[in-house]
Design a protein around this motif. Structure first.
Motif: not given
Length: 300
Positions: A9-13, A54-58, A121-132
């Motif tokens: 659900s999370k993307a990191v840019i 992925l509507g949650d973007v960091l 991005a680790a504190p925001h993502v937590g223990d979830e798979p994520f996209a970059v």
């Protein structure tokens, strides 16, 4: 057999780079804000993430990146002026960027490389798979690469990287993957990675392009990863450790991309991207293509 894995659900840019290849334009303007036709490059990337669900973007930013935040924020004065003029079309375009996604920001601080940016991005993502998603690579929305990568990650677990075949003499510009075939023609198993190898030392001509779907175990590895090529903490080096030991974070797979990609990190490719996208626009394309044909004919 298809396995069940947590939904991404999370993307990191990462957007902390200095944009030195585009100086002096990027002296006061972030490279991510350079326009590609009439939208900044970063907006194309956020739109891609949102299209893939992925509507949650960091965004991982740095100094002098405040215009990024302003672009995705509301501009009430501008909106009010457009409303008073009755300019509904431009008002919708202005509001579109602020309504795209839930966007968060974190400062990288020291520019220690892509691996370090991802670690921020680790504190925001937590223990979830994520996209970059890297802002230098624009993927045409008609070629849903990120969605395919998410599907592969949900099937196999672990991490998934985007790969593209390049000419051997170009491989030194990219991270490179050693691969093994799978039952899917566009999916390979990654057995090793190396950052920007010489052509003679490259394990293949499969280059890593700027899309990743990562298992959260990558953070623990990045915390221990020493600076590599260029004196930076390389994401490729951390992924190499995941590929070597599947018991920590699962396997690494690659999706081989053969679609339309626009590299805005290089000045020449940036100009070509603008021409290609402008030619394909319904509102700009017909007149622009006519002019372009005339211009090329005159120059030839």
């Amino acid at each position: 057999m298809t396995q069940s894995h947590p939904r991404i659900s999370k993307a990191v840019i990462p957007a902390a780079g200095l944009g030195t290849r585009f100086l002096p334009a990027t002296k006061a303007t972030p490279k991510e804000m350079l326009p590609v036709v009439d939208k900044p490059a970063i907006q194309y990337v956020v739109e891609e993430a949102v299209t893939a669900g992925l509507g949650d973007v960091l965004m991982v930013t740095g100094r002098n990146k405040r215009p990024l935040e302003d672009h995705f924020d509301r501009n009430y004065e501008l909106e009010s002026a457009l409303q008073k003029k009755g300019d509904a079309g431009r008002l919708a375009k202005v509001q579109e960027s602020s309504d795209l996604a839930m966007i968060h920001y974190v400062r990288q601080g020291d520019p220690k490389g892509l691996g370090h940016a991802v670690l921020c991005a680790a504190p925001h993502v937590g223990d979830e798979p994520f996209a970059v998603l890297l802002g230098d690579d624009l993927i045409d929305p008609r070629d849903p690469l990120l969605q395919r990568m998410i599907d592969v990650q949900e099937q196999y677990g672990g991490s998934v990287i985007a790969l593209m075949e390049v000419e051997p003499e170009q491989i030194h510009l990219y991270g490179c993957a050693a691969v093994e075939a799978t039952a899917d023609s566009d999916v390979v198993k990654v057995s090793g990675l190396v950052e920007k190898p010489d052509a003679a030392d490259a394990p293949s001509n499969y280059a890593i392009i700027g899309r990743y779907v990562l298992d959260p175990h990558i953070f623990a590895i990045l915390r221990k990863t020493e600076p590599g090529r260029g004196g930076e903490i390389q994401l490729t080096d951390a992924l190499q450790q995941l590929a070597e030991d599947e018991t920590v974070g699962g396997p690494v797979h690659g999706v081989v991309f053969k679609g339309r990609r626009y590299d805005t990190g290089d000045r020449g490719d940036y100009l070509r991207a603008i021409v290609r996208l402008a030619c394909e626009r319904e509102d700009l394309g017909p007149d622009f293509r006519t002019w372009l044909r005339s211009y090329v004919a005159e120059e030839m």
